[in-house]
Structure formats: structure tokens, C-alpha cells
Design an enzyme around this catalytic site. Structure first.
Site, PDB file in Angstrom:
ATOM      1  CD  GLU A 145      40.174  42.131  44.426  1.00 44.73           C
ATOM      2  OE1 GLU A 145      40.906  41.743  44.965  1.00 44.73           O
ATOM      3  OE2 GLU A 145      39.138  41.972  43.760  1.00 44.73           O
ATOM      4  CG  HIS A 173      40.839  33.354  49.727  1.00 47.22           C
ATOM      5  ND1 HIS A 173      41.311  33.420  48.326  1.00 47.22           N
ATOM      6  CD2 HIS A 173      40.194  34.497  50.070  1.00 47.22           C
ATOM      7  CE1 HIS A 173      41.076  34.725  48.139  1.00 47.22           C
ATOM      8  NE2 HIS A 173      40.563  35.532  49.076  1.00 47.22           N
ATOM      9  CB  CYS A 175      39.587  45.636  52.584  1.00 44.47           C
ATOM     10  SG  CYS A 175      39.412  45.115  50.655  1.00 44.47           S
ATOM     11  CG  ASP A 185      43.118  39.018  44.403  1.00 46.04           C
ATOM     12  OD1 ASP A 185      43.972  37.718  44.318  1.00 46.04           O
ATOM     13  OD2 ASP A 185      42.264  38.921  44.921  1.00 46.04           O
TER      14      ASP A 185
HETATM   15  C1  PEP Z   1      42.267  41.217  48.436  1.00 43.38           C
HETATM   16  O1  PEP Z   1      42.521  40.485  47.437  1.00 43.38           O
HETATM   17  O2  PEP Z   1      43.087  41.848  48.950  1.00 43.38           O
HETATM   18  C2  PEP Z   1      40.771  40.987  49.164  1.00 43.38           C
HETATM   19  C3  PEP Z   1      40.783  41.678  50.005  1.00 43.38           C
HETATM   20  O3  PEP Z   1      40.357  40.086  48.566  1.00 43.38           O
HETATM   21  P1  PEP Z   1      40.480  38.588  48.678  1.00 43.38           P
HETATM   22  O4  PEP Z   1      41.496  38.219  49.733  1.00 43.38           O
HETATM   23  O5  PEP Z   1      39.176  37.988  49.221  1.00 43.38           O
HETATM   24  O6  PEP Z   1      40.572  37.994  47.414  1.00 43.38           O
HETATM   25 MG    MG Z   2      40.980  39.789  46.294  1.00 41.79          MG
END
Ligand code: PEP
Ligand code: MG
Length: 591
Positions: A446, A199, A517, A470
Site C-alpha cells: 500500500e 474508513h 483487498c 492507501d
Molecule cells: C487499503 O489501504 O486498501 C486497505 C485495504 O486497508 P485500509 O483501507 O484499512 O487502510
Molecule cells: Mg490501508
């Protein structure tokens, strides 16, 4: 001396600037900039902390009984001397006055400079004094932490902090701390730890500045104020480059800026393939203020609003319903009627609620945080908080087009609990006459279990969005934030691509919207492949939209469909995809 090192490139372009080290101190330290006009007040705060420590140490020394070992009195005396020495507190002033760091950050910056000087001393006795400096600094930091500054924390625009550009270097930095540097003075960013989709890397990428993570020894080898080149395309770092190398990178920097400016011109063009398929390009945001950026970049909505950033670093004082409502409403209103997809809190794993280092996270708080109480699991374990968030989102729906997205759903039980919570919160709002509009509820895909039970999810949810970050982590059992296994984090793995293809196909067959996403959506290496798999909606950082749109404008979705099917069914999809595309490019060049 020039040193070259390598890390994982996570955000493209070239940054050249002076290194600003955000030290990972043993004491939890806040890093922010102060207004230049407040420098004198911040210096007074620092001197006050020094005086407090000085009286603490004097009291300790005076209270020593005759039985106390004589070394203890000598040690306290050394600490008192260090405290009075201009090289510690007085030199710290420089970082406050010239760089406008807050006092805590200035103390850690100066301690670092001194620690390096002590490391280089020949004399053993003097070298060991480094520990004393660190202990004294730690005492000062503890006092500063107790007497937190009441001055406003400010994020300075680029160009602030002197004539040289500044780049940020850290061993490890929590995503929420990274967020406070968004839109700030820094033009590049490096960390020792982290994977491509950690992140912290995601926030760095959202800043649209060149970034490299997982550079292992970077924060040990780079010193405060060193000149540093960060190549966000290749992962190369050059510390104190020679004039020739510097010129070469300045040239590349200009080229990459020109390329960006060219792409920027595409921002208001409709995103349509050569064969007339409209492709929805949405934005990922972390804060309501990012919505303006999303619009500027030509996004046709927000596909992922990571609401958890609003919950971080608040020492347990979580935002209440009204505070959340105001934030969601602000994002919705900024988007002028375009859809905003708000994801419910996805806290846990590498996104702790409160400031913690990656080390603490991994080793002290949960056996296996990525598999623990995170995302919807956390929300369902805090039902009052979850309902509060749903109410705030529902209330914001009265001001525009709102959708809600649930992270990490994988079980039927969760699905039922989510739908019940929705029904209940709607009832509560109706009972008090609060207005809200019907909103669509979506599931993030995910976890492999979710990707393999699409019929169940599609019966209950209105849309799905694939969280590839994920999905890759859980399919391949690779911690996305761990640089030691980053080479195995492979979006091209046939198992990953097979699951993605399955999700897109199932959603399209059910006539329900599907989007991606995760970071794959903004990575142009995957644009054509995803279109070929039948995807028509992608959500990414605003800074990536134009480059993806350029790919869309050159694509023929019918031709891509066959190529994509063949590639994902092969033993080595990446190689198959690249060679099929090269052949296709050659064919069209020869025509
Ligand atoms: C993902 O896991 O691809 C996602 C968009 O959520 P995050 O990156 O915030 O875990
Ligand atoms: Mg995620």
C-alpha cells in the site's frame, strides 16, 4: 422547502427516510440505542443529571461574592431557568421514549432542534440565547459522561423506531462509532466530510446501505426528522422531496432492490471466467460477527479482517491476548475451515484509537497522521502489544486456516523486525505447550516503495495483498479522507495502475498468491481490468461479492489481458479501457 444537494456516492442504492442527526457536540458524546424497556431508567438518568447541574449552578450563584460582576449572577439565573424549562429536558424525553436514543444522544438531538429555532428568531437578544442553551446542554452532557449508563447498549434491527425508515446524518463520524450502527435501524447514511475510501465510508459500505459522504453542508441544512432521499449511485440528496420526486425515487428504489435480489441468486455459484479461470472472491470484515455475513454472501474465505476495530474506543484499555484470541477463534470457527486472513492492527491516520473528530485528528495529534506512526510502524513501536497480537493469532490457527497480513510494510528493517517477532512468539508458545499451526505471513502493498521492491518482499513473505486505498493515497499524495481533494483521488491514474500491474506480475512470476483487498476489488468498474492484469483473487465487502461475480462469469481472461495491457500503457487509461470494452461489446453483439 425541497433542497437538493450533492456529495460523493460511496454505497449504491436509494434510501428514503427521516433524518436522524448525530450532532458533533463539543463534548465527546456516545450514540447508541437503549432497549425500549429501559427508557424510564434512561429518563431518570437524564433527570438526575439535570438535578446535579441545577445544584452546581445554585452553589455557584450562592458563592458569588459582592465583587463579582452582576451580569454573572444574571447569567447563572438564566441558565437555571433554561434547565427548568420543559423545552430542554422534558422535550429531550421524546427522543429517549419514542426513538430509544441514549440520554446523551437525546440531549444533543434536542439542543440541535432548539439551536435551529433560536437561529431563526428575529430578536437579537433571543437569538443570542442559543449559546446559553448550548452551555447548559454541555453541562448536562458532562455529568452524563461521568455517570455512564450501566444499561446495555443495543443495536436495533431494521424496522425499529416507529413506522418510518430512518437515515443517519452527521458532520463527521469516527469509523469505530460508525461500526456500532452496523446492522442497525438505519437504512441510509450521509456525512459532510470524508472521501470515497475514508474508513468511515468503508464501514458505511460494509453495511450494504446507500451512503453519501463529503456532502459539505448536509448536516447544517438537514433537520432532525426531515424527509431525506439518499441516492448512493449518484451522490444526490433531496431534502423534503415533493410527492412527484418521492414517487420517482421509490420506483428507483424498487428497481435497485429487484436488481440486488437477482444478483443474490449468484451467491453459491462457482466464480469462474468463460475461459475456465477460477477467481477467488474473499470477504473484508471488521468484526468476528461479520464472518456469518461473508459466508452468506458466498465468500470462499476472509481476505482482510481489519483487527484494529477491536482496539478502538476503549480509552486505552486495549484487548489482551485472551480477548483477542477468543475473537479470532470465533471468526475462524464461523468460516468452517475456509481461510481467514487477519491483519495486524492498522491504527492511526483516520482510525484513531480513541474517539476523536477528524478535525482533532488532523490538527492536534500528529503533524501528518497519514505519514506518521500508523499500522506496522505503531505495532513495532509497541513490541509487547505486537507480540501479544501475534500470539493470539497463532493460537487461533489451531482452530482453522489462518493467515496473517501486515499493513503498510515498506522497509527492510520492518520486515526483519516482523520475522523476528514471529520467531520469538512461536518460541514462547512452544515453551508453554500452546498448540498452533503453521501460518502464512503476507504483506500489504500500500506504499509505492513496497510496490517497487517486490523481489525483496516476495523473498520473505508468503503472499501479498494490494491495499489500493492507501496505494492511491500515497502514490498521488491525496488524503483519502479529505473531501476537498476527493476529485483528484483517481484509481485510473497511470501511475497507480502501473504499480498494481507491477505487483501482480511480480507475484505471479514468483508463484506467490496476490490479492487486492482495497475498495477497487469490490468496484465492478475495475473487475475486468484487474482480471486482465492477471489477478485471480479479490477481497471485498460481502455485499459486493455477487455483483463482482456476475462480471467474472461474463469475462474472458485471455481477451482481457491484451485490452488491459494496452489501456494501462495509454495516456488516459480510463478512456482507453472504456472505449476498448465498448468496441469489444459491439463486436460480440454483431457476431
Ligand atoms: C487499503 O489501504 O486498501 C486497505 C485495504 O486497508 P485500509 O483501507 O484499512 O487502510
Ligand atoms: Mg490501508
Amino acid at each position: 422547502m425541497t433542497i437538493q444537494m450533492f456529495g460523493l456516492p460511496v454505497s449504491g442504492g436509494v434510501a428514503i427516510g427521516r433524518a436522524v442527526l448525530v450532532a458533533s457536540s463539543r463534548v465527546d458524546v456516545a450514540h447508541y440505542f437503549i432497549e425500549p424497556g429501559n427508557a424510564a431508567a434512561e429518563v431518570t438518568r437524564l433527570r438526575h443529571a439535570r438535578d446535579t447541574v441545577s445544584s452546581e449552578l445554585t452553589t455557584l450563584k450562592n458563592e458569588l461574592t459582592s465583587e463579582a460582576p452582576p451580569e454573572l449572577a444574571a447569567l447563572l439565573e438564566v441558565h437555571l431557568m433554561l434547565l427548568r424549562d420543559p423545552m430542554l429536558i422534558e422535550a429531550t424525553k421524546h427522543w429517549i421514549e419514542a426513538r430509544h436514543y441514549n440520554a446523551e444522544w437525546a440531549v444533543t438531538a434536542q439542543t440541535e432542534v432548539l439551536a435551529r429555532q433560536f437561529d431563526e428568531m428575529e430578536d437579537d437578544y433571543l437569538r443570542e440565547r442559543k449559546a446559553d442553551i448550548e452551555q447548559v446542554a454541555e453541562r448536562v452532557l458532562r455529568v452524563l459522561a461521568k455517570e455512564e449508563s450501566l444499561l446495555p447498549h443495543v443495536v436495533h434491527a431494521r424496522g425499529f423506531g416507529g413506522k418510518d425508515q430512518l437515515v443517519l446524518v452527521a458532520n463527521d463520524i469516527a469509523p469505530a462509532d460508525m461500526l456500532q450502527f452496523k446492522g442497525s435501524v438505519f437504512t441510509g447514511f450521509v456525512t459532510d466530510v470524508g472521501g470515497r475510501t475514508s474508513h468511515t465510508a468503508i464501514v458505511a459500505r460494509s453495511m450494504g446501505i446507500p451512503a453519501v459522504v463529503g456532502a459539505r453542508e448536509a448536516s447544517r441544512l438537514i433537520r432532525q426528522d426531515d424527509w431525506l432521499i439518499i441516492d448512493g449511485d449518484t451522490g444526490v440528496l433531496v431534502i423534503n422531496p415533493t410527492p412527484i420526486v418521492l414517487e420517482e425515487y421509490k420506483f428507483r428504489q424498487r428497481q435497485s432492490e429487484l436488481e440486488r435480489a437477482k444478483l443474490h441468486r449468484l451467491r453459491h455459484m462457482p466464480s469462474v471466467t468463460l475461459d475456465g479461470q477460477a477467481i477467488e472472491l474473499l470477504a473484508n470484515i471488521e468484526l468476528p460477527a461479520d464472518a456469518a455475513n461473508a459466508l452468506q454472501a458466498g465468500a470462499v474465505g476472509v481476505g482482510l479482517f481489519r483487527s484494529e476495530f477491536m482496539f478502538m474506543n476503549r480509552n486505552g484499555d486495549l484487548p489482551d491476548e485472551d480477548e483477542q484470541f477468543e475473537a479470532y477463534r470465533a471468526a475462524v470457527q464461523s468460516m468452517n475451515g475456509l481461510p481467514v486472513t487477519i491483519r495486524t492492527v492498522d491504527i492511526g491516520a483516520d482510525k484513531p484509537l480513541d474517539r476523536m473528530t477528524m478535525h482533532e485528528l488532523r490538527h492536534e495529534h500528529a503533524l501528518n497522521p497519514a505519514l506518521g506512526l500508523r499500522a506496522i510502524r505503531w505495532s513495532l513501536s509497541e513490541p509487547a502489544m505486537f507480540r501479544q497480537q501475534l500470539r493470539a493469532i497463532l493460537r487461533a490457527s489451531a482452530y482453522g486456516k489462518v493467515r496473517v497480513l501486515i499493513p503498510m510494510v515498506a522497509q527492510r528493517g520492518e520486515l526483519i523486525a516482523i520475522m523476528e517477532a514471529f520467531a520469538q512468539t512461536k518460541q514462547q508458545l512452544k515453551a508453554v505447550g500452546q498448540a498452533f499451526n503453521p501460518i502464512e505471513v503476507g504483506a500489504m502493498i500500500e506504499v509505492p516503495a513496497a510496490a517497487m521492491t517486490m523481489p525483496l518482499l516476495l523473498r520473505h513473505f508468503d503472499f501479498v495483498s494490494i491495499g489500493t486505498n492507501d496505494l492511491i493515497q500515497y502514490t498521488l499524495a491525496i488524503d483519502r479522507a479529505d473531501e476537498t481533494v476527493a476529485h483528484l483521488y483517481d484509481p485510473w491514474h497511470p501511475a497507480v495502475l502501473g504499480l498494481i500491474a507491477n505487483v501482480i506480475e511480480a507475484a505471479n512470476a514468483a508463484g506467490k498468491p496476490v490479492s487486492v483487498c482495497g475498495e477497487m476489488a469490490g468496484d465492478t468498474a475495475f473487475t475486468e481490468l484487474l482480471l486482465g492484469l492477471g489477478l485471480r483473487s479479490l477481497s471485498m465487502h460481502p455485499s459486493q461479492i455477487s455483483a463482482v461475480k456476475q462480471r467474472v462469469l461474463r469475462s474472458d481472461s485471455v481477451k482481457l489481458a491484451k485490452l488491459a495491457r494496452d489501456a494501462i500503457g495509454s495516456e488516459d487509461p480510463e478512456r482507453a479501457w472504456l472505449s476498448a470494452n465498448n468496441k469489444a461489446a459491439l463486436r460480440s453483439a454483431n457476431r
